[in-house]
Design a protein around this motif. Structure first.
Motif, mmCIF file in Angstrom:
data_model
loop_
_atom_site.group_PDB
_atom_site.id
_atom_site.type_symbol
_atom_site.label_atom_id
_atom_site.label_comp_id
_atom_site.label_asym_id
_atom_site.label_seq_id
_atom_site.Cartn_x
_atom_site.Cartn_y
_atom_site.Cartn_z
ATOM 1 N N GLN A 235 44.305 -41.195 5.599
ATOM 2 C CA GLN A 235 44.343 -41.563 7.015
ATOM 3 C C GLN A 235 43.285 -40.809 7.818
ATOM 4 O O GLN A 235 42.640 -41.374 8.688
ATOM 5 N N ILE A 236 43.107 -39.527 7.530
ATOM 6 C CA ILE A 236 42.068 -38.786 8.242
ATOM 7 C C ILE A 236 40.686 -39.229 7.775
ATOM 8 O O ILE A 236 39.724 -39.231 8.539
ATOM 9 N N ALA A 237 40.584 -39.651 6.502
ATOM 10 C CA ALA A 237 39.306 -40.165 6.009
ATOM 11 C C ALA A 237 38.921 -41.436 6.751
ATOM 12 O O ALA A 237 37.755 -41.661 7.095
ATOM 13 N N ALA A 238 39.923 -42.291 7.030
ATOM 14 C CA ALA A 238 39.645 -43.528 7.758
ATOM 15 C C ALA A 238 39.274 -43.248 9.205
ATOM 16 O O ALA A 238 38.521 -44.013 9.820
ATOM 17 N N ALA A 239 39.792 -42.156 9.748
ATOM 18 C CA ALA A 239 39.504 -41.827 11.144
ATOM 19 C C ALA A 239 38.176 -41.104 11.314
ATOM 20 O O ALA A 239 37.633 -41.060 12.425
ATOM 21 N N ALA A 240 37.647 -40.531 10.229
ATOM 22 C CA ALA A 240 36.399 -39.773 10.308
ATOM 23 C C ALA A 240 35.187 -40.701 10.252
ATOM 24 O O ALA A 240 35.221 -41.756 9.620
ATOM 25 N N VAL A 241 34.126 -40.282 10.897
ATOM 26 C CA VAL A 241 32.860 -41.020 10.866
ATOM 27 C C VAL A 241 31.808 -40.097 10.250
ATOM 28 O O VAL A 241 31.564 -38.997 10.765
ATOM 29 N N VAL A 242 31.198 -40.547 9.145
ATOM 30 C CA VAL A 242 30.190 -39.746 8.447
ATOM 31 C C VAL A 242 28.818 -40.339 8.748
ATOM 32 O O VAL A 242 28.577 -41.527 8.510
#
Length: 734
Positions: free
Chosen positions: A416-423
């Motif tokens: 879920q935090i991976a989906a919320a992060a922008v790289v």
């Protein structure tokens, strides 16, 4: 049986390469491959000597030592993909024709399971395999094999084999099998594949108890060479004088010790007794799955706006002392986490930090811990958190998070935090970033033991040297690094020696460093750099790393680049952070270093360079192609494949072919080898960036040799690019 046409033989010969390509794109929804319970004497799932269609669990890495009076085999096996098994073997075979009385032989195997077992029907699992498919071919064989589970405790396999598996009991032939003595060592023996006599084999394994397995097999391998049977050996120069087998039946007993170890005893042909020890492990399963590192500081949710109205308003940002104080507190907290706060930019709503990770094998864990600490150090008005990874002073990638997401998702799954992060690609410009005080110039040093090894020398299969190594690094400015190491040998059996067992004085008296074919000795005299009793300086360099644009990196390194060469090396790399594809170019001008004088040089100098392409697949596999000019002046290409797991384990292989002929290259025909890299933290449970392992190659030849430069760009920046970040994202909340 009628001989096959040339086209048919070529199609058969291409079975394994095609299988490899198919395995890279295994279709979803297929059943898991059949998993074997015991390893055979060749180190692959099987009976005693015969193969099965079984696989190991995906990613399993194993090793086998098998001993009998007829052969001693030491094998490493890797389940490279769910349906693809590969093995590297180093075997000793006694020979009456050799002055030393024996031969050490290297061999490679590959097996592909292309059909699954139907557990509720009649269909067996089916596999195709190549055994000792390049090189001398003393164990050379090809086979198709089918395996079927008869009862939960009984499994039977049967197949057709060529070569070694058809020395007796032939039921026909497919053309003529070329004389293996005419084959060039180290090259795929394509003209032999699936040709000559073909014979059936069968094996059955019964699980008597939870730990005991009984195996029986009917084999076409008569051990012709090892028993002096010149008619069937086809390798007359390798004949031995072992006792001949009485029949074609082999019997074995395997005992499982714990989850990873097996011991086996077996009888070959009612005559020869053998013993075997095997170990197999899944690199993804660590001894300490959760690690032993200290738990991170928890996320600190922001107080209500009415509790801290000034903090929420952002008025604090007008205070010139605010950022230095916050930066100091955050830097100290990150230091306890093994990270360096390189620089920071802060305003009322946004904070960016550039960090250097010196502790965690997965960059995602370093980013996650940084995000937690930012929630504890920043005023409540700051909502946007930007965490930029820096490698050797160069910003690589930026992860942007909303602070409210970090607060909300702390106890949720990492996805879920991976989906919320922008790289995104990190901006190479400093902008309003402020470097932490007293960070540059920066000096680090360490003292550690070292182990240097050399394998596969027929006269001394294992050479080693143990000593102490002093390492130092002085970073003058961000990206400008002076570094080096000093080694002092303590003991070992590696001695300074020239090719052909010449003494150092005899070798140096020859003058020019070339072999009998006129090829420059760029690696084959490597033992001249070993065994020095006095201190040596393997490396002493000044490197400058930079990032001209958001997607382009550069490196220039000068000095003593490695133990054998000094000079200048330059490199550029194009790699957008979210792209699986990267391109690079490198050029080097180097001179050969003296064998004894650590600052001296010999006459040989050369310009080398390569253009490289890299591609990361979604399953952790990286493919690399390098095309260019090598140290000996030869031109060609290197193909590399590696697989890396989320815990940092990496296993790979490479092959290099250049315009040097097989005769000029020497034994082996072309360069190839495997790489194993194990993160130290996997075994200790403590976070660490240190690794153990190295390259395993058959021989040190001159053709296809590249310069060994520390800090090549792709390896430097890859851990903080999106592919590696997302592979390790499960450790964000660790």
């Amino acid at each position: 049986m009628r001989a096959h046409s040339t086209l048919t033989r070529r199609l058969l010969a291409s079975t394994m390469p095609v299988a490899l390509l198919l395995s890279l794109g295994t279709a979803p929804g297929r059943a898991d491959p059949m998993i074997g319970s015991t390893l055979n004497s060749y180190g692959l799932p099987g009976g005693i000597d015969t193969p099965t269609a079984e696989m190991l669990p995906d990613a399993t890495l194993g090793a086998t030592i098998a001993y009998s009076d007829l052969a001693r085999r030491n094998s490493i096996v890797f389940q490279a993909l769910p349906r693809l098994t590969v093995a590297l073997r180093y075997s000793r075979v006694d020979s009456t024709e050799e002055s030393r009385g024996f031969i050490w032989d290297r061999s490679f195997d590959v097996r592909y399971q292309f059909l699954d077992e139907d557990p509720n029907g009649w269909r067996p699992a089916v596999a195709v395999g190549l055994q000792d498919f390049m090189g001398t071919g003393i164990f050379g064989a090809e086979y198709f094999v089918a395996s079927k589970t008869i009862t939960p405790r009984l499994r039977v396999s049967a197949g057709l084999g060529w070569g070694r598996l058809a020395q007796q009991g032939s039921i026909g032939s497919i053309g003529d099998r070329p004389d293996p003595d005419d084959q060039e060592g180290g090259k795929p023996n394509i003209d032999q594949w699936f040709r000559g006599d073909v014979a059936p084999f069968i094996n059955a394994t019964w699980q008597a108890t939870d730990k005991l397995y009984l195996t029986a097999e009917y084999s076409g391998d008569s051990y012709a060479c090892e028993t002096g049977d010149a008619e069937n050996c086809q390798r007359a120069v390798w004949l031995s004088d072992g006792d001949k087998l009485k029949n074609r039946f082999n019997l074995g007993l395997t005992y499982q010790i714990g989850a990873n170890y097996q011991v086996k005893g077996y009888v070959l042909g009612a005559k020869q007794v053998g013993f075997q020890f095997s170990v197999a492990m899944d690199p993804r399963q660590a001894p300490f799955p959760s690690g032993l590192e200290k738990a991170p500081a928890p996320v600190r949710p922001r107080v209500a706006q009415n509790v801290d109205p000034e903090g929420w308003s952002g008025a604090w940002s007008a205070d010139p002392t605010a950022q230095p104080a916050i930066q100091k507190v955050l830097g100290e907290a990150l230091s306890k986490e093994g990270q360096v706060l390189e620089s920071m930019a802060l305003d009322a709503n946004r904070a960016e930090v550039r960090i250097r990770n010196h502790r965690y094998i997965q960059q995602a864990e370093a980013i996650g811990r940084t995000a937690r600490l930012m929630t504890r150090a920043l005023p409540p008005s700051v909502e946007t958190l930007v965490i930029t990874s820096s490698e050797d002073g160069v910003p690589t990638s930026s992860v942007t998070l909303r602070r409210s997401d970090v607060e909300r998702l702390e106890n949720s799954e990492a996805g879920q935090i991976a989906a919320a992060a922008v790289v995104t690609d990190a901006d190479p410009r400093p902008g309003n970033l402020i470097y932490s005080q007293d960070l540059f110039p920066r000096f680090r040093w360490g003292l550690k033991p070292y182990l240097s090894t050399s394998l596969f020398d027929p006269d001394e299969p294992f050479r080693y040297e143990i000593g102490a190594e002093l390492l130092g690094e002085y970073e003058l400015l961000p990206g400008l690094i002076l570094s080096g190491s000093v080694r002092q040998r303590a003991f070992g059996n590696q001695e300074q020696e020239g090719p052909g067992n010449l003494t150092p004085d005899e070798y140096e008296a020859q003058g020019e460093d070339v072999n009998e074919n006129g090829v420059p000795r760029v690696r084959s005299d490597g033992r001249m750099y070993q065994g020095n009793k006095s201190p040596t300086i393997p490396r002493l360099t000044l490197a400058w790393y930079a990032k001209p644009t958001e997607t382009v990196y550069s490196r220039v390194t000068v000095g003593l680049l490695e133990r054998a060469y000094g000079g200048v090396s330059g490199e550029v790399l194009w790699w957008p952070v979210n792209s699986p594809l990267a391109f690079g170019a490198e050029i080097n001008r180097v001179k050969k270093r003296d064998f004894r004088d650590v600052f001296g040089f010999r006459d040989y100098e050369v310009t080398t360079g390569h253009i490289s392409a890299y591609y990361e697949f979604s399953n952790g596999i990286t493919a690399q192609l390098d095309v260019g000019k090598y140290l000996a002046g030869d031109k060609g290409a290197t193909v590399s494949l590696s697989r890396e797991f989320a815990n940092g384990w990496r296993v790979g292989a490479w092959a290099t072919k250049t315009d040097l002929s097989a005769e000029d290259f020497g034994e082996g025909s072309f360069d190839k080898g495997v790489e194993i890299s194990i993160p130290l933290g996997w075994g200790t449970g403590q976070p660490s960036l240190r690794r153990v392992g190295g390259n395993i190659r058959s021989l040190s030849r001159d053709g296809g040799s590249r310069l060994r430069v520390d800090g090549r760009l792709y390896d430097t920046v890859r851990d903080s690019h999106s592919g590696q970040l997302y592979q390790g994202w499960g450790r964000f909340w660790r």
